[in-house]
Design a protein around this motif. Structure first.
Motif, PDB file in Angstrom:
ATOM      1  N   UNK A 217       0.858  -1.187   0.000  1.00 57.60           N
ATOM      2  CA  UNK A 217       0.000   0.000   0.000  1.00 57.60           C
ATOM      3  C   UNK A 217       0.892   1.235   0.000  1.00 57.60           C
ATOM      4  N   UNK A 218       0.853   1.997  -1.082  1.00 61.21           N
ATOM      5  CA  UNK A 218       1.654   3.214  -1.172  1.00 61.21           C
ATOM      6  C   UNK A 218       0.901   4.393  -0.552  1.00 61.21           C
ATOM      7  N   UNK A 219       1.641   5.320   0.062  1.00 61.64           N
ATOM      8  CA  UNK A 219       1.049   6.515   0.659  1.00 61.64           C
ATOM      9  C   UNK A 219       1.868   7.729   0.240  1.00 61.64           C
ATOM     10  N   UNK A 220       1.212   8.681  -0.415  1.00 54.46           N
ATOM     11  CA  UNK A 220       1.880   9.898  -0.859  1.00 54.46           C
ATOM     12  C   UNK A 220       0.992  11.107  -0.575  1.00 54.46           C
ATOM     13  N   UNK A 221       1.584  12.291  -0.625  1.00 51.63           N
ATOM     14  CA  UNK A 221       0.819  13.511  -0.403  1.00 51.63           C
ATOM     15  C   UNK A 221       0.953  14.455  -1.585  1.00 51.63           C
ATOM     16  N   UNK A 222      -0.067  15.269  -1.767  1.00 52.91           N
ATOM     17  CA  UNK A 222      -0.021  16.367  -2.727  1.00 52.91           C
ATOM     18  C   UNK A 222      -0.192  17.655  -1.930  1.00 52.91           C
ATOM     19  N   UNK A 223       0.710  18.609  -2.144  1.00 50.23           N
ATOM     20  CA  UNK A 223       0.700  19.852  -1.371  1.00 50.23           C
ATOM     21  C   UNK A 223       0.630  21.043  -2.321  1.00 50.23           C
ATOM     22  N   UNK A 224      -0.570  21.476  -2.666  1.00 47.99           N
ATOM     23  CA  UNK A 224      -0.698  22.617  -3.572  1.00 47.99           C
ATOM     24  C   UNK A 224      -0.654  23.945  -2.832  1.00 47.99           C
ATOM     25  N   UNK A 225      -0.304  24.994  -3.563  1.00 43.67           N
ATOM     26  CA  UNK A 225      -0.441  26.345  -3.037  1.00 43.67           C
ATOM     27  C   UNK A 225      -1.896  26.765  -3.223  1.00 43.67           C
ATOM     28  N   UNK A 226      -2.180  28.031  -3.408  1.00 46.93           N
ATOM     29  CA  UNK A 226      -3.576  28.484  -3.447  1.00 46.93           C
ATOM     30  C   UNK A 226      -4.306  27.875  -4.635  1.00 46.93           C
ATOM     31  N   UNK A 227      -5.441  27.261  -4.323  1.00 40.89           N
ATOM     32  CA  UNK A 227      -6.300  26.635  -5.325  1.00 40.89           C
ATOM     33  C   UNK A 227      -7.637  27.368  -5.320  1.00 40.89           C
ATOM     34  N   UNK A 228      -8.183  27.587  -6.491  1.00 41.07           N
ATOM     35  CA  UNK A 228      -9.476  28.272  -6.576  1.00 41.07           C
ATOM     36  C   UNK A 228     -10.587  27.301  -6.203  1.00 41.07           C
ATOM     37  N   UNK A 229     -10.950  27.295  -4.949  1.00 41.29           N
ATOM     38  CA  UNK A 229     -12.011  26.427  -4.430  1.00 41.29           C
ATOM     39  C   UNK A 229     -12.955  27.264  -3.580  1.00 41.29           C
ATOM     40  N   UNK A 230     -14.135  26.737  -3.275  1.00 40.66           N
ATOM     41  CA  UNK A 230     -15.037  27.473  -2.380  1.00 40.66           C
ATOM     42  C   UNK A 230     -14.397  27.800  -1.032  1.00 40.66           C
ATOM     43  N   UNK A 231     -13.572  26.903  -0.497  1.00 44.05           N
ATOM     44  CA  UNK A 231     -12.942  27.175   0.792  1.00 44.05           C
ATOM     45  C   UNK A 231     -11.960  28.338   0.684  1.00 44.05           C
ATOM     46  N   UNK A 232     -11.151  28.355  -0.365  1.00 46.40           N
ATOM     47  CA  UNK A 232     -10.198  29.452  -0.542  1.00 46.40           C
ATOM     48  C   UNK A 232     -10.914  30.781  -0.748  1.00 46.40           C
ATOM     49  N   UNK A 233     -11.987  30.752  -1.512  1.00 48.42           N
ATOM     50  CA  UNK A 233     -12.739  31.987  -1.737  1.00 48.42           C
ATOM     51  C   UNK A 233     -13.398  32.472  -0.451  1.00 48.42           C
ATOM     52  N   UNK A 234     -13.807  31.508   0.388  1.00 50.54           N
ATOM     53  CA  UNK A 234     -14.377  31.892   1.669  1.00 50.54           C
ATOM     54  C   UNK A 234     -13.358  32.526   2.585  1.00 50.54           C
ATOM     55  N   UNK A 235     -12.119  32.040   2.528  1.00 50.74           N
ATOM     56  CA  UNK A 235     -11.055  32.574   3.378  1.00 50.74           C
ATOM     57  C   UNK A 235     -10.528  33.915   2.873  1.00 50.74           C
ATOM     58  N   UNK A 236     -10.307  34.010   1.562  1.00 53.93           N
ATOM     59  CA  UNK A 236      -9.643  35.181   0.998  1.00 53.93           C
ATOM     60  C   UNK A 236     -10.608  36.204   0.422  1.00 53.93           C
ATOM     61  N   UNK A 237     -11.851  35.776   0.170  1.00 56.73           N
ATOM     62  CA  UNK A 237     -12.818  36.648  -0.479  1.00 56.73           C
ATOM     63  C   UNK A 237     -12.771  36.482  -1.984  1.00 56.73           C
ATOM     64  N   UNK A 238     -13.926  36.517  -2.617  1.00 58.30           N
ATOM     65  CA  UNK A 238     -13.998  36.313  -4.064  1.00 58.30           C
ATOM     66  C   UNK A 238     -13.197  37.361  -4.822  1.00 58.30           C
TER      67      UNK A 238
ATOM     68  N   UNK B  10       4.313   3.206  -9.223  1.00 53.94           N
ATOM     69  CA  UNK B  10       4.467   2.164  -8.199  1.00 53.94           C
ATOM     70  C   UNK B  10       5.743   2.318  -7.383  1.00 53.94           C
ATOM     71  N   UNK B  11       6.738   3.012  -7.918  1.00 50.60           N
ATOM     72  CA  UNK B  11       7.987   3.208  -7.172  1.00 50.60           C
ATOM     73  C   UNK B  11       7.951   4.462  -6.299  1.00 50.60           C
ATOM     74  N   UNK B  12       6.880   5.229  -6.395  1.00 50.25           N
ATOM     75  CA  UNK B  12       6.769   6.473  -5.629  1.00 50.25           C
ATOM     76  C   UNK B  12       5.994   6.182  -4.354  1.00 50.25           C
ATOM     77  N   UNK B  13       6.670   6.282  -3.228  1.00 50.40           N
ATOM     78  CA  UNK B  13       6.051   5.967  -1.941  1.00 50.40           C
ATOM     79  C   UNK B  13       6.675   6.817  -0.843  1.00 50.40           C
ATOM     80  N   UNK B  14       5.831   7.324   0.058  1.00 54.02           N
ATOM     81  CA  UNK B  14       6.330   8.175   1.131  1.00 54.02           C
ATOM     82  C   UNK B  14       6.796   9.525   0.627  1.00 54.02           C
ATOM     83  N   UNK B  15       6.304   9.920  -0.541  1.00 50.42           N
ATOM     84  CA  UNK B  15       6.764  11.152  -1.170  1.00 50.42           C
ATOM     85  C   UNK B  15       5.695  12.233  -1.084  1.00 50.42           C
ATOM     86  N   UNK B  16       6.119  13.455  -1.339  1.00 46.04           N
ATOM     87  CA  UNK B  16       5.202  14.579  -1.393  1.00 46.04           C
ATOM     88  C   UNK B  16       5.386  15.352  -2.673  1.00 46.04           C
TER      89      UNK B  16
END
Length: 255
Positions: A184-205, A234-240
């Protein structure tokens, strides 16, 4: 590139909007049968409709309503998803909250602090705790956790959120070590600001009308997720995977 995902099954949390919804649509377009978990039934039903419109899998999306901070609800939701799908090859944890924004820690009460950690860190723990039996049974299982560049850099007034995302990154690393022998592989994705409802709620439209900072779409982040879910990695594991337009690589030296 064929991501070799057709016919697999995935559970996506926070599937009611933003990155969770985009991920559900992206995986369904690759032929993945998806289970959509969110605490808001109306929102997750809307995602199911989007999956039906875009997906190539023959079966309809599975809708499960649960609060990721409630272990009983999580256990029931995961069991239902696995029963309907018949298997589970991937889990993508997108459910998240920003919590108090713009406040110093003297202004943040304990309940607000605990709420951020409960959703952003304990939520993935509970989901994976109950999904692991099904993931262990898969031929090549993958877990992707949605973190943030806030795990590595900080903005003023974001202490609870930054703390939770840093914890999530290390949770992913530690879990990848524990599960390495289970396939079972486990990895993370760490984006900067993404245009989502949550971001718009925090920063304002208005902040997104002519932003002085680069902004990515939820669909762009979902593409990263789909790649990490794929057995092609398949070789990418524990990565971000840090997607921040190279901001963290820049020197703060004034020259």
């Amino acid at each position: 590139m064929d991501l070799q995902l057709h016919g697999t099954a995935a559970l996506i949390t926070g599937a009611g909007s933003g990155i969770g919804r985009a991920t559900a649509v992206a995986l369904a377009a690759e032929g993945v049968r998806v289970a959509l978990l969110d605490r808001d039934r109306a929102s997750v039903e809307a995602t199911a409709a989007a999956v039906r419109a875009e997906g190539t899998a023959t079966e309809d999306a599975v809708v499960v309503v649960a609060d990721v901070t409630d272990e009983g609800q999580v256990r029931t939701a995961v069991d239902e998803a696995v029963e309907v799908l018949g298997r589970l090859d991937a889990v993508v944890c997108c459910a998240g909250v920003s919590g108090p924004v713009g406040a110093s820690i003297e202004e943040i009460d304990l309940a607000a602090w605990n709420a951020v950690l409960a959703v952003n860190v304990t939520g993935p723990f509970l989901v994976l705790k109950h999904a692991l039996p099904a993931l262990r049974a898969a031929r090549a299982a993958s877990v992707v956790l949605l973190a943030s560049d806030s795990a590595f850099v900080a903005s003023p007034g974001m202490v609870p959120y930054c703390t939770s995302k840093a914890a999530l990154v290390q949770f992913g690393r530690a879990l990848s070590v524990d599960l390495a022998d289970a396939g079972v592989r486990v990895n993370t994705v760490a984006p900067s600001i993404v245009d989502t409802p949550m971001s718009r709620g925090d920063l304002g439209a208005a902040a997104f009308e002519a932003p002085p900072f680069p902004v990515q779409t939820a669909e762009e982040v979902a593409a990263h997720v789909a790649y990490l879910v794929s057995p092609r990695t398949r070789a990418v594991n524990g990565a971000g995977l840090l997607s921040d337009f190279g901001y963290i690589a820049r020197s703060g030296f004034p020259a």
